[in-house]
Design a protein around this motif. Structure first.
Motif, mmCIF file in Angstrom:
data_model
loop_
_atom_site.group_PDB
_atom_site.id
_atom_site.type_symbol
_atom_site.label_atom_id
_atom_site.label_comp_id
_atom_site.label_asym_id
_atom_site.label_seq_id
_atom_site.Cartn_x
_atom_site.Cartn_y
_atom_site.Cartn_z
ATOM 1 N N ALA A 204 -9.773 37.986 -98.294
ATOM 2 C CA ALA A 204 -9.596 38.250 -99.723
ATOM 3 C C ALA A 204 -9.443 39.749 -99.975
ATOM 4 O O ALA A 204 -8.622 40.181 -100.792
ATOM 5 N N ALA A 205 -10.243 40.575 -99.247
ATOM 6 C CA ALA A 205 -10.137 42.032 -99.414
ATOM 7 C C ALA A 205 -8.744 42.521 -99.003
ATOM 8 O O ALA A 205 -8.163 43.400 -99.655
ATOM 9 N N TYR A 206 -8.194 41.928 -97.929
ATOM 10 C CA TYR A 206 -6.860 42.327 -97.462
ATOM 11 C C TYR A 206 -5.781 41.875 -98.462
ATOM 12 O O TYR A 206 -4.858 42.645 -98.798
ATOM 13 N N VAL A 207 -5.912 40.639 -98.943
ATOM 14 C CA VAL A 207 -4.901 40.087 -99.849
ATOM 15 C C VAL A 207 -4.880 40.864 -101.160
ATOM 16 O O VAL A 207 -3.816 41.058 -101.766
ATOM 17 N N GLN A 208 -6.053 41.338 -101.607
ATOM 18 C CA GLN A 208 -6.111 42.048 -102.884
ATOM 19 C C GLN A 208 -5.371 43.380 -102.850
ATOM 20 O O GLN A 208 -5.127 43.966 -103.902
ATOM 21 N N GLN A 209 -4.998 43.843 -101.654
ATOM 22 C CA GLN A 209 -4.165 45.043 -101.580
ATOM 23 C C GLN A 209 -2.752 44.764 -102.080
ATOM 24 O O GLN A 209 -2.047 45.668 -102.543
ATOM 25 N N SER A 210 -2.329 43.485 -101.965
ATOM 26 C CA SER A 210 -0.968 43.116 -102.383
ATOM 27 C C SER A 210 -0.949 42.284 -103.657
ATOM 28 O O SER A 210 0.040 42.308 -104.389
#
Length: 563
Positions: A331-337
């Motif tokens: 989720a932390a990675y996806v929230q970058q995009s």
């Protein structure tokens, strides 16, 4: 002549009315005569003959004399009086004294009712007396036979009746004086009083014979079955405690001691023949014993569940914790995009907090299992709650993980749909500008620009980082709506332009011969050149339809065939 006709008519009417009244009274006399005959034919003598077969002493003899006197009074006094009154009515009717006849008829009716009631009362009392004798004889024979059978049963099976033998024999002995009193009353012809004794003994006998029938099985229950169940429960409890089962919370020893005390009280009640009360309490005791068996079985079942599942649930806790941490990192990675709403973004962290609490509860549970100081049913309940909560968290994480995976898919779908909308808008614009029309209305140009603006907004929203897909979906929906509306309007405009041209061509055939048609078509053509196509269509269609009704339907069919 009129002075003779009117009296004759009046006389005829009077005579007719008189004969009608006479006929009515004759019918009433016949009816009363029939009622009198019915009373006379009542089978009083036949019933009194039956009474003579009984013991004609005591109350039977007294009642018989009374009934015979009342019957004689009716037959020898009242019936002749009724016959005399009936003769008076007939005489009054023959003399056309209808008022007097009516009064006598009423008197006859009253006497008939009196006699009918008197005869019915005699019949009812006769039937009651004869019926009482027959019922008494049948029921008393049955009662005496049951009494003898009950005494034989108690004598032959005294061991089965225990402390109830003496009370039951006393109860049976109390029947003998009543039997003697019944025989004496019957001999003296007092059948109704004897009937009361039969009813009283039957009620008492039914209860007593039922007690005699149920006592052996009830004593077996109190003296053998229930004590055996208590011993079995005590032994079972001891064996389970030796196998490390924790059973103190059931307090079985205390409950079983209380039942043993209650059994002593029930046996004492049995000696007093309080059978109904003992039966109810025995049922309650058996229900309690069944519940104790269920409680022990529940502890065994709970231990099996714990042994089979606690390691599985421990592994499940570990797996879901690892999955949740992985989902949190993703989720932390996806929230970058992509931008997630606040509620969605908190899901992984909230799940990790819940898992931390569950992990502490599970550690406490394992300690309780190892120390063997808790009821297995309580441990099972806690283990099941933990399993259920883990299942809910797992479902929540799966749903959230799918949501993250679908964000990229949703973005691609939006871009594909956006390209389709752009192509459709371009085709619509091309079709409009290449159409054979004088010009494009300002309203249509504005709609095309609005649709293009909505597409631009979607395109720009896709350039944002992180991408807000919820907002993008809203913009895409607005763009789709704008493109659909403008495409429909363009198709409608082009169809109207074609229809206008066909209408004007159709109406040209009438211009030379009809100046009014020519003028109205000129107005339509002027509106057409000003790009006011809707008004031009209305003007041309109205002109042609008024001149030739049904023309518009034929024109539309021609256009449809052409297209």
């Amino acid at each position: 002549m009129i002075y003779f006709i009117i009296p004759i008519i009046v006389l005829i009417i009077v005579i007719t009315i008189a004969f009608l009244f006479r006929r009515k009274h004759i019918q009433e006399v016949g009816r009363l005569e029939q009622e009198k005959l019915q009373i006379q034919h009542k089978p009083i003598l036949e019933e009194m003959t039956k009474v003579k077969q009984l013991n004609m002493t005591g109350e039977t003899e007294e009642n018989f004399e009374r009934w015979r006197n009342e019957w004689t009074e009716v037959m020898d006094i009242h019936m002749p009086k009724i016959d005399s009154l009936l003769f008076d009515v007939e005489d009054s009717v023959d003399r056309f004294r209808f008022g007097k006849a009516t009064e006598v008829e009423k008197e006859i009716q009253d006497k008939i009712r009196f006699c009918d009631k008197k005869m019915n009362d005699i019949l009812q009392e006769l039937n009651e007396l004869v019926g009482s004798e027959e019922k008494n004889r049948i029921e008393m024979e049955k009662l005496k036979e049951q009494h003898r059978a009950a005494r034989k049963t108690i004598l032959a099976h005294q061991h089965s009746f225990g402390m109830t033998v003496n009370p039951l024999e006393k109860e049976l002995e109390a029947f003998n004086p009543k039997f003697e009193e019944y025989d004496k009353l019957t001999e003296n012809g007092n059948y109704l009083l004897a009937r009361e004794i039969v009813i009283s003994l039957s009620t008492k006998g039914n209860r007593l014979f039922e007690i005699i029938q149920e006592t052996p099985s009830l004593l077996t229950e109190l003296q053998n079955k229930i004590p055996a169940s208590i011993r079995e429960l005590r032994n079972g409890t001891k064996e389970m405690e030796e196998q490390s089962y924790y059973l103190q919370h059931l307090e079985l020893a205390t409950h079983l001691d209380a039942i043993e005390t209650e059994l002593e009280e029930l046996l004492s009640k049995m000696g007093e023949l309080q059978i109904e009360s003992v039966q109810q309490q025995t049922l309650a005791i058996n229900d309690r014993i069944d519940s104790y068996y269920d409680a022990l079985e529940n502890e065994v079942t709970a231990k099996h569940y714990i042994d089979e599942n606690y390691e599985k649930i421990a592994a499940k806790l570990s797996d879901i914790t690892a999955l949740t941490k992985e989902t949190s990192n993703e989720a932390a990675y996806v929230q970058q995009s992509y931008r997630l709403n606040e509620q969605e973004a908190q899901i992984p962290q909230q799940s990790l907090k819940k898992l931390g609490i569950i992990n502490k509860r599970f550690e406490v549970l394992i300690t309780r299992i190892e120390e063997q100081v808790s009821a297995n049913s309580s441990l099972q309940e806690e283990l099941q709650h933990i399993s259920e909560e883990l299942g809910r968290i797992a479902e929540e994480q799966d749903s959230f993980a799918n949501r993250l995976k679908n964000l990229r898919i949703d973005e691609n779908n939006v871009r594909t749909k956006l390209e389709e909308l752009s192509r459709r808008l371009q085709n619509t614009d091309r079709m409009l500008h290449k159409g054979n029309i004088p010009g494009i209305p300002d309203e249509m140009e504005a709609r095309l620009e609005e649709a293009d603006e909505q597409i631009y907004i979607v395109t720009q929203s896709l350039q944002e980082v992180p991408l807000n897909m919820s907002l993008v979906d809203t913009y895409l929906e607005n763009a789709g709506k704008a493109v659909n509306e403008v495409s429909a309007k363009v198709e409608e405009l082009l169809d109207n332009v074609m229809l206008i041209e066909w209408i004007i061509q159709y109406g040209n055939r009438y211009r030379a011969s009809n100046p009014e048609m020519h003028a109205r078509l000129l107005d339509a053509e002027e509106s057409f050149r000003q790009f006011r196509y809707a008004k031009a269509l209305e003007q041309a269609a109205t002109a042609v339809e008024e001149f030739e009704p049904g023309a518009m339907k034929r024109i539309q069919e021609l256009v449809k065939e052409h297209v």
